[in-house]
Enzyme design. Structure first.
Site, PDB file in Angstrom:
ATOM      1  N   PHE A  16       0.805  -1.225   0.000  1.00  0.00           N
ATOM      2  CA  PHE A  16       0.000   0.000   0.000  1.00  0.00           C
ATOM      3  C   PHE A  16       0.831   1.265   0.000  1.00  0.00           C
ATOM      4  O   PHE A  16       0.356   2.324  -0.405  1.00  0.00           O
ATOM      5  CB  PHE A  16      -0.944   0.014   1.215  1.00  0.00           C
ATOM      6  CG  PHE A  16      -0.288   0.347   2.537  1.00  0.00           C
ATOM      7  CD1 PHE A  16      -0.003   1.666   2.892  1.00  0.00           C
ATOM      8  CD2 PHE A  16       0.035  -0.652   3.441  1.00  0.00           C
ATOM      9  CE1 PHE A  16       0.599   1.982   4.104  1.00  0.00           C
ATOM     10  CE2 PHE A  16       0.632  -0.350   4.655  1.00  0.00           C
ATOM     11  CZ  PHE A  16       0.919   0.965   4.987  1.00  0.00           C
ATOM     12  N   LYS A  70      -1.267  -7.805  -8.557  1.00  0.00           N
ATOM     13  CA  LYS A  70      -2.207  -7.738  -7.436  1.00  0.00           C
ATOM     14  C   LYS A  70      -1.750  -6.601  -6.528  1.00  0.00           C
ATOM     15  O   LYS A  70      -0.854  -6.758  -5.716  1.00  0.00           O
ATOM     16  CB  LYS A  70      -2.217  -9.061  -6.669  1.00  0.00           C
ATOM     17  CG  LYS A  70      -3.526  -9.379  -5.925  1.00  0.00           C
ATOM     18  CD  LYS A  70      -3.936  -8.389  -4.853  1.00  0.00           C
ATOM     19  CE  LYS A  70      -3.078  -8.489  -3.604  1.00  0.00           C
ATOM     20  NZ  LYS A  70      -3.579  -7.564  -2.509  1.00  0.00           N
ATOM     21  N   GLU A 113      -5.180  -3.805  -1.606  1.00  0.00           N
ATOM     22  CA  GLU A 113      -6.604  -3.480  -1.623  1.00  0.00           C
ATOM     23  C   GLU A 113      -6.908  -2.169  -0.924  1.00  0.00           C
ATOM     24  O   GLU A 113      -8.015  -1.641  -1.028  1.00  0.00           O
ATOM     25  CB  GLU A 113      -7.409  -4.619  -0.990  1.00  0.00           C
ATOM     26  CG  GLU A 113      -7.302  -4.736   0.519  1.00  0.00           C
ATOM     27  CD  GLU A 113      -6.037  -5.413   1.010  1.00  0.00           C
ATOM     28  OE1 GLU A 113      -5.956  -5.721   2.213  1.00  0.00           O
ATOM     29  OE2 GLU A 113      -5.115  -5.637   0.189  1.00  0.00           O
ATOM     30  N   SER A 128       5.866  -6.683   4.197  1.00  0.00           N
ATOM     31  CA  SER A 128       6.460  -6.923   5.510  1.00  0.00           C
ATOM     32  C   SER A 128       7.284  -8.203   5.497  1.00  0.00           C
ATOM     33  O   SER A 128       7.089  -9.093   4.666  1.00  0.00           O
ATOM     34  CB  SER A 128       5.366  -7.019   6.569  1.00  0.00           C
ATOM     35  OG  SER A 128       4.610  -8.201   6.383  1.00  0.00           O
ATOM     36  N   CYS A 182       9.580   1.752   3.281  1.00  0.00           N
ATOM     37  CA  CYS A 182      10.535   0.759   3.758  1.00  0.00           C
ATOM     38  C   CYS A 182      11.945   1.317   3.877  1.00  0.00           C
ATOM     39  O   CYS A 182      12.797   0.691   4.512  1.00  0.00           O
ATOM     40  CB  CYS A 182      10.530  -0.459   2.839  1.00  0.00           C
ATOM     41  SG  CYS A 182      11.076  -0.121   1.159  1.00  0.00           S
ATOM     42  N   GLU A 186       9.123  -3.162  13.283  1.00  0.00           N
ATOM     43  CA  GLU A 186       8.953  -2.233  12.168  1.00  0.00           C
ATOM     44  C   GLU A 186       7.623  -1.510  12.383  1.00  0.00           C
ATOM     45  O   GLU A 186       6.560  -2.032  12.057  1.00  0.00           O
ATOM     46  CB  GLU A 186       8.950  -2.963  10.827  1.00  0.00           C
ATOM     47  CG  GLU A 186       8.872  -1.997   9.648  1.00  0.00           C
ATOM     48  CD  GLU A 186       8.708  -2.688   8.304  1.00  0.00           C
ATOM     49  OE1 GLU A 186       9.063  -2.072   7.282  1.00  0.00           O
ATOM     50  OE2 GLU A 186       8.214  -3.825   8.266  1.00  0.00           O
TER      51      GLU A 186
END
Length: 515
Positions: A168, A192, A195, A245, A300, A400
């Site tokens: 995301f 993909k 969402e 992640s 990240c 994180e």
């Protein structure tokens, strides 16, 4: 990074409003609803309201997309390099001319401010430009007369259908890290996206069609773990590219590899910035604020830990706090410095770490929970937060957090600082701030991290180098984009060739049999 979760349908007026804007799949060059009735909400994080809904693909929906890509593959594979390159150049020009349109989509669904959104697109454009240079990166090699009358040469060919699962936090840039290289090298793609902010992927797919890409070469399916697992297990999908992640990256890597696929799985991070006593503290403080709070810390490569040497730590913390007081937090369309977090649940999770920090003995210098907002009160707000004297045993240090929380860990010098970095299970990015060239050289050799900045806080490589970390930040050895990206999306053939010489009566005279 991010991971997918299913969401309950909305009700009442929000659901009725959302019905008018449903984000559908993109399969074989057209918008497709699919056969699943499951949907999820897409929020405007700055307003705290649902603005759209997104289809969640079933296993059959994913199969439909994969089959469309498989049908498109032979024709696209056989399309000339010149034609593929022309389409990519056209896509580059269209994307460059419509950056503002895509940036508005990113700000609306992710929440990052428009300047951050534009920067995300610019970094994605670099990879599109690299894809335009595909002929130079996919050439084979040739060795003449390796033995009498024998030549050996190699070619690089596409894999087939490849899957991309993106997070995301960079809904445009991360897909652009992957699909331009995959497509330019002759593969077909099923993407993909997250969402949580899916519209950028559909926008990009439509733009590729406008650039002349044949239907079925780039397909987009939305959803949660159902869609992810369908890609990981589908026998026709040859490779998977993933950013997210660490726990999910490990799952992606193991599941896809078990199903016989190539995998590039980029995981999470806990990026450290070591500030030595001889550093320019104003430069270091500016860097810490920009790298820690840009895009609300949801990236990240964000700096989340500053290792400040004791002798300058107090001064450094004071400089960072002063700069934080000048930041404006609010709606990304209003010229603010930082926007909201992606969802209410994520905001609450990040905010929960602040009480943990205090309980663990850290000092809460700037508490982002009380920040003044230039935006709607129901937005998913958490202001920049500065936590000093964080013990390395605290979850605030170890986890994180993926939000606007900057931790300061005090160290006694270079050796302890490098030791702290190297003991971390993550190895994505790191930075050192110093005016000592010898210390910088030692640092780049001794630190066990994949991407290193020297007086540069976010050392993301340019497109013609490759992106990837070490340790729990990368599963497998396949880095993203750059030369390694072209290698990932192609497979090599080595050909040994002998042609009979007509000048010798069709015989290749003098050729030793043992050769």
């Amino acid at each position: 990074m991010s991971q997918t979760t299913s969401a309950a349908p909305s009700t009442g007026t929000e659901a009725k409003a959302a019905e008018a804007t449903m984000v559908e799949h993109w399969i074989d060059g057209a918008s497709v609803a699919g056969d699943s009735e499951r949907t999820g909400p897409v929020y405007n994080p700055a307003r705290g309201v649902e603005q759209k809904r997104v289809r969640f693909a079933s296993t059959d929906d994913v199969d439909t997309a994969v089959q469309a890509a498989a049908r498109a593959f032979p024709g696209w594979r056989d399309t000339s390099i010149a034609k593929r390159q022309q389409i990519m150049f056209t896509f580059r020009e269209l994307l460059n001319s419509r950056t503002d349109e895509l940036a508005a989509i990113l700000t609306s669904e992710h929440g990052k401010v428009l300047s951050d959104a534009a920067g995300e697109i610019a970094r994605g454009l670099e990879v599109v430009e690299l894809a335009c240079a595909m002929p130079g990166y996919t050439k084979g090699e040739h060795s003449e007369n390796v033995s009498t009358g024998i030549d050996v040469y190699s070619t690089k060919q596409p894999l087939g259908v490849v899957g991309i699962i993106s997070p995301f936090n960079f809904p445009a840039m991360v897909p652009l890290w992957f699909f331009p290289l995959a497509i330019a090298t002759g593969n077909t793609v099923v993407l993909k996206p997250s969402e949580k902010d899916p519209s950028a992927a559909i926008w990009l797919a439509r733009l590729m069609q406008e650039a002349g890409l044949p239907d079925g070469v780039l397909n987009v399916v939305h959803g949660d773990k159902v869609a992810v697992d369908a890609l990981l297990e589908h026998p026709t999908v040859r490779a998977i590219s993933f950013v997210g992640s660490t726990p999910i990256a490990k799952y992606i890597y193991e599941t896809a590899a078990r199903n016989g696929k190539r995998v590039q799985a980029l995981g999470g991070a806990k990026n450290h910035m070591l500030v030595l006593p001889d550093a320019d503290l104003d430069l270091a403080a500016d860097a810490a604020v920009n790298a820690g709070f840009g895009s609300a810390g949801e990236r990240c490569m964000a700096v989340s830990v500053v290792l400040a040497v004791d002798t300058i730590a107090d001064e450094f913390v004071e400089k960072v706090a002063e700069r934080m007081s000048r930041l404006t937090i609010g709606d990304g369309t209003r010229g603010c410095d930082m926007g909201p977090l992606i969802t209410r649940e994520h905001r609450d999770k990040v905010a929960g770490y602040l009480d943990v920090a205090v309980d663990d003995g850290a000092s809460l210098v700037v508490d982002g929970r009380g920040v003044e907002i230039d935006g709607e009160p129901d937005g998913f707000w958490l202001g920049p937060t500065l936590v000093d004297k964080v013990p390395t045993s605290s979850k605030v240090y170890r986890d994180e957090i993926f939000g606007p929380v900057l931790s300061v860990v005090r160290v006694d010098g270079y050796e302890e600082g490098v030791g702290v970095i190297n003991e971390s299970p993550y190895g994505n990015g790191t930075a050192i701030f110093t005016n000592d060239g010898g210390a910088a050289r030692r640092f780049q050799r001794e630190v066990t991290v994949g991407m290193i900045g020297i007086n540069v806080p976010i050392p993301v490589p340019v497109a013609y180098h490759s992106f990837g970390g070490w340790k729990d930040s990368l599963f497998g050895d396949a880095k993203a984009y750059g030369p390694r990206g072209f290698d990932f999306y192609t497979q090599e053939k080595a050909i040994t060739s002998r042609w009979l010489d007509p000048s010798h009566g069709g015989l290749n005279l003098g050729f030793p049999q043992h050769d």
